[in-house]
Every structure is written in structure tokens, then in C-alpha cells.
Write a protein that holds these residues in place. Sequence first.
Motif, PDB file in Angstrom:
ATOM      1  N   MET A   1       0.734  -0.979  -0.007  1.00 45.84           N
ATOM      2  CA  MET A   1       0.015  -0.032   0.215  1.00 45.84           C
ATOM      3  C   MET A   1       0.776   1.354  -0.006  1.00 45.84           C
ATOM      4  SD  MET A   1      -3.253   0.964   2.333  1.00 45.84           S
ATOM      5  CE  MET A   1      -4.165  -0.676   2.226  1.00 45.84           C
ATOM      6  N   ASN A   2       0.202   2.305  -0.845  1.00 42.92           N
ATOM      7  CA  ASN A   2       1.460   3.620  -0.853  1.00 42.92           C
ATOM      8  C   ASN A   2       0.795   5.129  -0.119  1.00 42.92           C
ATOM      9  OD1 ASN A   2       2.439   5.892  -1.485  1.00 42.92           O
ATOM     10  ND2 ASN A   2       2.209   5.575  -4.098  1.00 42.92           N
ATOM     11  N   TYR A   3       1.096   4.423   1.332  1.00 40.72           N
ATOM     12  CA  TYR A   3       0.955   4.688   2.623  1.00 40.72           C
ATOM     13  C   TYR A   3       0.739   6.740   2.249  1.00 40.72           C
ATOM     14  CZ  TYR A   3       0.557   0.821   5.614  1.00 40.72           C
ATOM     15  OH  TYR A   3       0.564  -0.360   5.282  1.00 40.72           O
ATOM     16  N   GLU A   4       1.801   6.977   2.041  1.00 41.13           N
ATOM     17  CA  GLU A   4       2.804   8.337   1.748  1.00 41.13           C
ATOM     18  C   GLU A   4       1.586   8.722   1.215  1.00 41.13           C
ATOM     19  OE1 GLU A   4       6.658   9.187   0.939  1.00 41.13           O
ATOM     20  OE2 GLU A   4       7.503   8.204   3.262  1.00 41.13           O
ATOM     21  N   ALA A   5       1.076   8.278  -0.292  1.00 39.61           N
ATOM     22  CA  ALA A   5       0.353   8.959  -1.456  1.00 39.61           C
ATOM     23  C   ALA A   5      -1.126   8.576  -0.862  1.00 39.61           C
ATOM     24  CB  ALA A   5      -0.138   8.015  -2.899  1.00 39.61           C
ATOM     25  N   HIS A   6      -1.508   8.006   0.039  1.00 35.94           N
ATOM     26  CA  HIS A   6      -2.704   8.367   0.450  1.00 35.94           C
ATOM     27  C   HIS A   6      -2.581   9.068   1.125  1.00 35.94           C
ATOM     28  CE1 HIS A   6      -3.490   4.824  -2.369  1.00 35.94           C
ATOM     29  NE2 HIS A   6      -3.295   4.014  -1.713  1.00 35.94           N
ATOM     30  N   MET A   7      -1.713   9.377   2.255  1.00 34.37           N
ATOM     31  CA  MET A   7      -1.948  10.102   3.726  1.00 34.37           C
ATOM     32  C   MET A   7      -1.891  11.861   2.480  1.00 34.37           C
ATOM     33  SD  MET A   7      -2.056  10.821   6.575  1.00 34.37           S
ATOM     34  CE  MET A   7      -1.645   9.310   7.399  1.00 34.37           C
ATOM     35  N   ARG A   8      -1.005  11.598   1.624  1.00 34.34           N
ATOM     36  CA  ARG A   8      -0.877  13.286   1.107  1.00 34.34           C
ATOM     37  C   ARG A   8      -2.763  13.743   0.594  1.00 34.34           C
ATOM     38  NH1 ARG A   8       4.427  11.996  -0.683  1.00 34.34           N
ATOM     39  NH2 ARG A   8       3.937  10.702  -2.408  1.00 34.34           N
ATOM     40  N   SER A   9      -3.026  12.569   0.234  1.00 32.45           N
ATOM     41  CA  SER A   9      -4.628  12.626  -0.008  1.00 32.45           C
ATOM     42  C   SER A   9      -5.412  13.229   1.161  1.00 32.45           C
ATOM     43  CB  SER A   9      -5.179  11.801  -0.511  1.00 32.45           C
ATOM     44  OG  SER A   9      -4.592  11.317  -1.901  1.00 32.45           O
ATOM     45  N   ALA A  10      -5.196  12.528   2.324  1.00 34.44           N
ATOM     46  CA  ALA A  10      -5.914  13.339   3.586  1.00 34.44           C
ATOM     47  C   ALA A  10      -5.215  14.194   4.084  1.00 34.44           C
ATOM     48  CB  ALA A  10      -5.505  12.142   4.875  1.00 34.44           C
ATOM     49  N   ILE A  11      -4.024  14.642   3.821  1.00 38.93           N
ATOM     50  CA  ILE A  11      -3.357  15.934   3.965  1.00 38.93           C
ATOM     51  C   ILE A  11      -4.090  17.497   3.049  1.00 38.93           C
ATOM     52  CG2 ILE A  11      -1.283  17.806   4.027  1.00 38.93           C
ATOM     53  CD1 ILE A  11       0.705  15.667   5.438  1.00 38.93           C
ATOM     54  N   ALA A  12      -4.196  17.081   1.669  1.00 41.53           N
ATOM     55  CA  ALA A  12      -5.284  17.747   1.081  1.00 41.53           C
ATOM     56  C   ALA A  12      -6.438  18.001   1.531  1.00 41.53           C
ATOM     57  CB  ALA A  12      -4.957  16.993   0.127  1.00 41.53           C
ATOM     58  N   ALA A  13      -6.526  17.305   2.094  1.00 40.77           N
ATOM     59  CA  ALA A  13      -8.443  17.834   2.778  1.00 40.77           C
ATOM     60  C   ALA A  13      -8.830  18.084   3.928  1.00 40.77           C
ATOM     61  CB  ALA A  13      -9.366  15.976   3.065  1.00 40.77           C
TER      62      ALA A  13
END
Length: 155
Positions: A1-13
Motif C-alpha cells: 500500500m502506498n501509505y505516503e500517497a494516500h496520506m497526502r490525499s488526507a492532508i490535502a483534505a
Amino acid sequence: MNYEAHMRSAIAAAEEAALRGELADGAVAILDEALVATARDGVATTGDPTAHAVIGVVRAAARRLGRGSLAGVTVFCVAEPCAMCVGALLAADADGVVFAIPDPRAGACGGALQLPVPPGRVRGLRIVSGILRDRAAELRPDLDDRPAARTRAIS
């Protein structure tokens, strides 16, 4: 799982939430590496104390998937979820939660409480923490408990 990419999406929100005068918290629901839903904190603008980012993403993911179970789904959020949010994740049978920064006052994944595997329950939530913590600390300085982030009084 690409943890950093998905967390970047949460950070954008979370950044969107902050721009709207909300607490800087965002969440995304991921199933098989695909983004299923996104939500941001909405307590201030809605007047709804349950309008947390994680609650919003659980609701949105269930609607999008057309089912009450979030089996197979991992939720990424900026701050460690509270007891209400962890309860919603457990009730929805989500696989796990990934958060960037712990919340020692209200977090329910080891911060203030430990709820991911309630007594008598066979399966709990898989927990991962600390993903992009430094970036999250910029958004949520109220939760940044690292020694360098604290102000020290010199006597």
C-alpha cells in the motif's frame, strides 16, 4: 500500500478544512489502492459535533460502495481518531486506520484510549501511525508533542 500517497490525499483534505475555518483534519478511504471517498472536518461550519473527517469518510465510502460494511477498506486521516470515530470504523468493519500524528488528549488508537480491539471482539483495526508526521504537525501544531516543538522555559 502506498501509505505516503494516500496520506497526502488526507492532508490535502485537511488543508481544505483549514481554509474553510475548520479544524485541519481530513480523511480518505482506500480499497485495493483506489480512492473510494474523501472527507474533511465540518464541525464548525455545520454545528454538528459528529462531523469529524473520519465519520464523513465512513459515510461517504459506505454510500459509494453501496454496502454497510467497509471490509477491505483502510482509512487514512491526519490526526489519530477519537473514540467516536474508532467506534464507527469498528461498526463498519473497516480493515484499518492510518494516521499521521497522535492525539494524546482524545485519540483512541493508543493516544488517550486504546479501542482498536475491544474486549470480546475477534477482529480489530490494523493501526499504522506516523506517516508524514512532520507535515501533519505543521497543520496541527496543537498535537505536535515532539521535544523540538515544545517551548521550554529557561530558569
